[in-house]
Enzyme design. Structure first.
Site, PDB file in Angstrom:
ATOM      1  N   ILE A 159       0.841  -1.213   0.000  1.00  0.00           N
ATOM      2  CA  ILE A 159       0.000   0.000   0.000  1.00  0.00           C
ATOM      3  C   ILE A 159       0.870   1.255   0.000  1.00  0.00           C
ATOM      4  O   ILE A 159       0.622   2.205  -0.748  1.00  0.00           O
ATOM      5  CB  ILE A 159      -0.969  -0.018   1.211  1.00  0.00           C
ATOM      6  CG1 ILE A 159      -1.933  -1.202   1.083  1.00  0.00           C
ATOM      7  CG2 ILE A 159      -1.737   1.288   1.313  1.00  0.00           C
ATOM      8  CD1 ILE A 159      -2.782  -1.483   2.315  1.00  0.00           C
ATOM      9  N   THR A 237      -4.475   5.104   7.527  1.00  0.00           N
ATOM     10  CA  THR A 237      -5.356   4.069   6.956  1.00  0.00           C
ATOM     11  C   THR A 237      -4.819   2.691   7.363  1.00  0.00           C
ATOM     12  O   THR A 237      -5.201   1.672   6.797  1.00  0.00           O
ATOM     13  CB  THR A 237      -5.423   4.139   5.410  1.00  0.00           C
ATOM     14  OG1 THR A 237      -4.103   3.965   4.894  1.00  0.00           O
ATOM     15  CG2 THR A 237      -6.012   5.434   4.919  1.00  0.00           C
ATOM     16  N   ARG A 239      -3.820   1.038  11.089  1.00  0.00           N
ATOM     17  CA  ARG A 239      -4.617   0.519  12.199  1.00  0.00           C
ATOM     18  C   ARG A 239      -4.715   1.607  13.261  1.00  0.00           C
ATOM     19  O   ARG A 239      -3.751   2.365  13.478  1.00  0.00           O
ATOM     20  CB  ARG A 239      -3.963  -0.728  12.812  1.00  0.00           C
ATOM     21  CG  ARG A 239      -4.170  -2.008  12.003  1.00  0.00           C
ATOM     22  CD  ARG A 239      -5.634  -2.495  12.040  1.00  0.00           C
ATOM     23  NE  ARG A 239      -5.858  -3.699  11.251  1.00  0.00           N
ATOM     24  CZ  ARG A 239      -6.206  -3.739   9.968  1.00  0.00           C
ATOM     25  NH1 ARG A 239      -6.366  -2.612   9.289  1.00  0.00           N
ATOM     26  NH2 ARG A 239      -6.420  -4.877   9.353  1.00  0.00           N
ATOM     27  N   ASP A 263      -8.913   6.690   8.776  1.00  0.00           N
ATOM     28  CA  ASP A 263      -9.824   5.640   8.318  1.00  0.00           C
ATOM     29  C   ASP A 263      -9.957   4.547   9.377  1.00  0.00           C
ATOM     30  O   ASP A 263     -10.754   3.627   9.224  1.00  0.00           O
ATOM     31  CB  ASP A 263      -9.291   5.036   7.004  1.00  0.00           C
ATOM     32  CG  ASP A 263     -10.290   4.073   6.366  1.00  0.00           C
ATOM     33  OD1 ASP A 263     -11.478   4.431   6.307  1.00  0.00           O
ATOM     34  OD2 ASP A 263      -9.884   2.966   5.952  1.00  0.00           O
ATOM     35  N   GLU A 268     -12.326   1.445  17.387  1.00  0.00           N
ATOM     36  CA  GLU A 268     -13.339   1.454  16.326  1.00  0.00           C
ATOM     37  C   GLU A 268     -14.329   0.292  16.417  1.00  0.00           C
ATOM     38  O   GLU A 268     -15.441   0.376  15.886  1.00  0.00           O
ATOM     39  CB  GLU A 268     -12.671   1.446  14.946  1.00  0.00           C
ATOM     40  CG  GLU A 268     -11.944   0.147  14.613  1.00  0.00           C
ATOM     41  CD  GLU A 268     -11.308   0.159  13.222  1.00  0.00           C
ATOM     42  OE1 GLU A 268     -10.626   1.136  12.899  1.00  0.00           O
ATOM     43  OE2 GLU A 268     -11.499  -0.816  12.482  1.00  0.00           O
ATOM     44  N   HIS A 300     -13.262   2.901   8.325  1.00  0.00           N
ATOM     45  CA  HIS A 300     -12.472   1.748   7.847  1.00  0.00           C
ATOM     46  C   HIS A 300     -12.975   1.296   6.467  1.00  0.00           C
ATOM     47  O   HIS A 300     -13.284   0.122   6.250  1.00  0.00           O
ATOM     48  CB  HIS A 300     -12.554   0.593   8.857  1.00  0.00           C
ATOM     49  CG  HIS A 300     -11.361  -0.313   8.791  1.00  0.00           C
ATOM     50  ND1 HIS A 300     -10.727  -0.819   9.895  1.00  0.00           N
ATOM     51  CD2 HIS A 300     -10.669  -0.813   7.729  1.00  0.00           C
ATOM     52  CE1 HIS A 300      -9.710  -1.584   9.531  1.00  0.00           C
ATOM     53  NE2 HIS A 300      -9.657  -1.596   8.206  1.00  0.00           N
ATOM     54  N   GLN A 301     -13.034   2.263   5.551  1.00  0.00           N
ATOM     55  CA  GLN A 301     -13.554   1.936   4.220  1.00  0.00           C
ATOM     56  C   GLN A 301     -12.471   1.913   3.161  1.00  0.00           C
ATOM     57  O   GLN A 301     -12.758   1.821   1.968  1.00  0.00           O
ATOM     58  CB  GLN A 301     -14.669   2.921   3.833  1.00  0.00           C
ATOM     59  CG  GLN A 301     -14.169   4.351   3.563  1.00  0.00           C
ATOM     60  CD  GLN A 301     -15.281   5.283   3.084  1.00  0.00           C
ATOM     61  OE1 GLN A 301     -16.075   5.747   3.890  1.00  0.00           O
ATOM     62  NE2 GLN A 301     -15.349   5.544   1.795  1.00  0.00           N
ATOM     63  N   PHE A 303     -10.504  -0.310   2.185  1.00  0.00           N
ATOM     64  CA  PHE A 303     -10.491  -1.527   1.350  1.00  0.00           C
ATOM     65  C   PHE A 303     -11.699  -1.611   0.421  1.00  0.00           C
ATOM     66  O   PHE A 303     -11.746  -2.490  -0.436  1.00  0.00           O
ATOM     67  CB  PHE A 303     -10.523  -2.770   2.271  1.00  0.00           C
ATOM     68  CG  PHE A 303     -11.874  -2.985   2.899  1.00  0.00           C
ATOM     69  CD1 PHE A 303     -12.270  -2.252   4.000  1.00  0.00           C
ATOM     70  CD2 PHE A 303     -12.763  -3.896   2.359  1.00  0.00           C
ATOM     71  CE1 PHE A 303     -13.534  -2.423   4.567  1.00  0.00           C
ATOM     72  CE2 PHE A 303     -14.038  -4.077   2.917  1.00  0.00           C
ATOM     73  CZ  PHE A 303     -14.413  -3.335   4.025  1.00  0.00           C
TER      74      PHE A 303
HETATM   75  P1  NAI Z   1       2.693  -5.005   3.583  1.00  0.00           P
HETATM   76  O1  NAI Z   1       3.007  -6.192   4.427  1.00  0.00           O
HETATM   77  O2  NAI Z   1       2.813  -5.132   2.097  1.00  0.00           O
HETATM   78  O3  NAI Z   1       3.603  -3.768   4.044  1.00  0.00           O
HETATM   79  C1  NAI Z   1       3.835  -3.427   5.375  1.00  0.00           C
HETATM   80  C2  NAI Z   1       5.207  -2.780   5.434  1.00  0.00           C
HETATM   81  O4  NAI Z   1       5.409  -2.300   6.764  1.00  0.00           O
HETATM   82  C3  NAI Z   1       6.347  -3.757   5.113  1.00  0.00           C
HETATM   83  O5  NAI Z   1       7.208  -3.206   4.138  1.00  0.00           O
HETATM   84  C4  NAI Z   1       7.061  -3.935   6.469  1.00  0.00           C
HETATM   85  O6  NAI Z   1       8.458  -4.142   6.330  1.00  0.00           O
HETATM   86  C5  NAI Z   1       6.758  -2.581   7.116  1.00  0.00           C
HETATM   87  N1  NAI Z   1       6.939  -2.597   8.569  1.00  0.00           N
HETATM   88  C6  NAI Z   1       6.805  -3.625   9.438  1.00  0.00           C
HETATM   89  N2  NAI Z   1       7.084  -3.216  10.685  1.00  0.00           N
HETATM   90  C7  NAI Z   1       7.394  -1.910  10.593  1.00  0.00           C
HETATM   91  C8  NAI Z   1       7.789  -0.919  11.539  1.00  0.00           C
HETATM   92  N3  NAI Z   1       7.945  -1.236  12.847  1.00  0.00           N
HETATM   93  N4  NAI Z   1       8.037   0.335  11.108  1.00  0.00           N
HETATM   94  C9  NAI Z   1       7.912   0.642   9.783  1.00  0.00           C
HETATM   95  N5  NAI Z   1       7.564  -0.248   8.843  1.00  0.00           N
HETATM   96  C10 NAI Z   1       7.301  -1.501   9.244  1.00  0.00           C
HETATM   97  O7  NAI Z   1       1.230  -4.558   4.015  1.00  0.00           O
HETATM   98  P2  NAI Z   1       0.194  -3.661   3.186  1.00  0.00           P
HETATM   99  O8  NAI Z   1      -0.664  -4.536   2.346  1.00  0.00           O
HETATM  100  O9  NAI Z   1       0.900  -2.530   2.546  1.00  0.00           O
HETATM  101  O10 NAI Z   1      -0.735  -3.119   4.380  1.00  0.00           O
HETATM  102  C11 NAI Z   1      -0.236  -2.246   5.387  1.00  0.00           C
HETATM  103  C12 NAI Z   1      -1.246  -2.140   6.516  1.00  0.00           C
HETATM  104  O11 NAI Z   1      -2.414  -1.488   6.051  1.00  0.00           O
HETATM  105  C13 NAI Z   1      -1.769  -3.503   7.034  1.00  0.00           C
HETATM  106  O12 NAI Z   1      -0.907  -4.028   8.039  1.00  0.00           O
HETATM  107  C14 NAI Z   1      -3.123  -3.176   7.592  1.00  0.00           C
HETATM  108  O13 NAI Z   1      -3.009  -2.901   8.976  1.00  0.00           O
HETATM  109  C15 NAI Z   1      -3.514  -1.891   6.856  1.00  0.00           C
HETATM  110  N6  NAI Z   1      -4.685  -2.082   5.975  1.00  0.00           N
HETATM  111  C16 NAI Z   1      -5.752  -1.237   6.113  1.00  0.00           C
HETATM  112  C17 NAI Z   1      -6.870  -1.370   5.300  1.00  0.00           C
HETATM  113  C18 NAI Z   1      -8.030  -0.426   5.372  1.00  0.00           C
HETATM  114  O14 NAI Z   1      -9.117  -0.751   4.857  1.00  0.00           O
HETATM  115  N7  NAI Z   1      -7.893   0.757   5.955  1.00  0.00           N
HETATM  116  C19 NAI Z   1      -6.959  -2.464   4.332  1.00  0.00           C
HETATM  117  C20 NAI Z   1      -5.744  -3.253   4.217  1.00  0.00           C
HETATM  118  C21 NAI Z   1      -4.669  -3.081   5.035  1.00  0.00           C
END
Ligand code: NAI
Length: 351
Positions: A159, A237, A239, A263, A268, A300-301, A303
């Site tokens: 993301i 967006t 957590r 978001d 929540e 939380h929209q 996605f």
């Molecule tokens: P991803 O796994 O592709 O990327 C997460 C990145 O964060 C990785 O590059 C990882 O190395 C890095 N990371 C891990 N620990 C860290 C730290 N302590 N400090 C800095 N970076 C760190 O995950 P993706 O798909 O990009 O999603 C990211 C987050 O977005 C998810 O964990 C989820 O909580 C949230 N999310 C929210 C949604 C929504 O509807 N608002 C929907 C989908 C995900």
């Protein structure tokens, strides 16, 4: 086939979930029962006669729930989300397999983060109501050029990278922080990895895209906000618990923070995805947040696009099929290393 007609207890079901899962399930043939309620220690007994569980972000998958499911021979929980901070991995280990949807549309969340940035900057959320009220004044709606400003992106996974490419389109400079730097990407994308302090000091807009872990919980707090530029915009967006909301409110009141696009919110679970329009909001922190003109909250929209919810249904049902077929669970979450090793190399598993 081993998986046909297996019974799935589907928690926190919304009308759009039913629609997309019923449509995709035509190709799978599971027997899905939808429950409106959240999964938690009080509701877990609803699942006792099922073969699998499907859960979402605000379901509680703690030790009690996991032990209870295990006792009733339910060995798989399919999260229909990417985030997995609501799972007690240690309690799940050796008992219940937990699978998730690691990627369904990073564009959906990144584009929503961009929408929050644009709306907060140009105050379209306020302009909308003014015009409907016959007020054509633009006083108080002053924004800034995104071009030339600096965005600080925390977490350069799927993301984060998507948002970077969007913001580069606006001519923004990008500073990034990630515990695992992608140096090849850094060169190709023309961005710069910096430490958190430098990112806080230099960014005009900060957007959070790392997972919620014990290390990242409340990473945005009074001390870190004090390191930021006056008037900074914070977008979350990721957590809710990445931000200490009390500190956010204090810093908004003091004027240090320019704006916040949220978001997700720490507490929540009680409110998001539900209609409280005829009731009172008893969460005073949420209620206070809702009063700021420079805070834009969505429920939380991030996605929630047609493409994403279709992909979520396909991957979730495929994850459950994989379990009943007895194969390798490619989307299983690693609870053995507390995700540290697994996050280092996304192709390696340590369990
Ligand atoms: P991803 O796994 O592709 O990327 C997460 C990145 O964060 C990785 O590059 C990882 O190395 C890095 N990371 C891990 N620990 C860290 C730290 N302590 N400090 C800095 N970076 C760190 O995950 P993706 O798909 O990009 O999603 C990211 C987050 O977005 C998810 O964990 C989820 O909580 C949230 N999310 C929210 C949604 C929504 O509807 N608002 C929907 C989908 C995900």
């Amino acid at each position: 086939m081993g998986y046909k007609n297996k019974k799935i207890a589907f928690f926190d079901a919304k009308p759009y979930d039913r629609k997309s899962f019923d449509s995709v399930n035509k190709d799978f043939g599971f027997d899905i029962t939808y429950f409106d309620t959240h999964l938690n220690p009080k509701t877990v007994e609803l699942a006792y006669n099922f073969d699998a569980i499907c859960a979402f972000v605000n379901d509680t998958i703690d030790k009690k729930v996991l032990e209870s499911l295990y006792k009733h021979d339910i060995k798989v929980i399919a999260l229909r989300s990417a985030g997995y901070n609501n799972v007690d991995f240690k309690a799940a280990f050796g008992r219940v397999h937990v699978v998730r949807v690691p990627a369904y549309s990073p564009y959906a969340v990144a584009e929503h983060a961009a929408a929050l940035i644009l709306a907060l900057n140009r105050k379209t959320h306020r302009a909308y109501y003014r015009i409907r009220d016959g007020n054509f004044s633009i006083n108080g709606l002053l924004g800034f050029d995104m071009n030339g400003k600096t965005a600080g992106i925390i977490g350069t996974g799927k993301i984060g990278k998507c948002l970077i490419s969007i913001l580069k389109g606006f001519g923004m400079k990008i500073l990034a922080y990630d515990v695992y730097k992608d140096e090849k990407y850094e060169k190709e994308a023309g961005i710069k990895y910096v430490d958190l302090d430098e990112l806080f000091k230099k960014a005009d807009v900060i957007s959070l895209h790392c997972p919620l872990t014990p290390e990242t919980e409340h990473m945005i707090n009074e001390d870190t906000i004090k390191k930021m530029k006056d008037g900074v915009m914070i977008i979350n967006t990721g957590r809710g618990k990445l931000i200490n909301t009390r500190a956010l409110i204090k810093m908004l009141k003091s004027g240090k923070l320019g704006s916040a696009g949220l978001d997700v919110y720490e507490e929540e679970g009680e409110y998001f995805f539900k209609d409280f329009s005829t009731e009172m909001i008893s969460d005073d922190i949420l209620a206070r947040l809702m009063t700021f003109p420079n805070v834009l909250i969505t429920s939380h929209q991030g996605f929630f696009t047609a493409e994403a919810i279709h992909n979520i249904a396909v991957t979730t049902l495929d994850n459950i099929k994989e379990f009943f077929d007895g194969g390798y669970l490619k989307n299983e979450i690693c609870y053995k290393c507390d995700l540290k090793e697994c996050l280092k190399d996304k192709n390696q598993r340590c369990f």
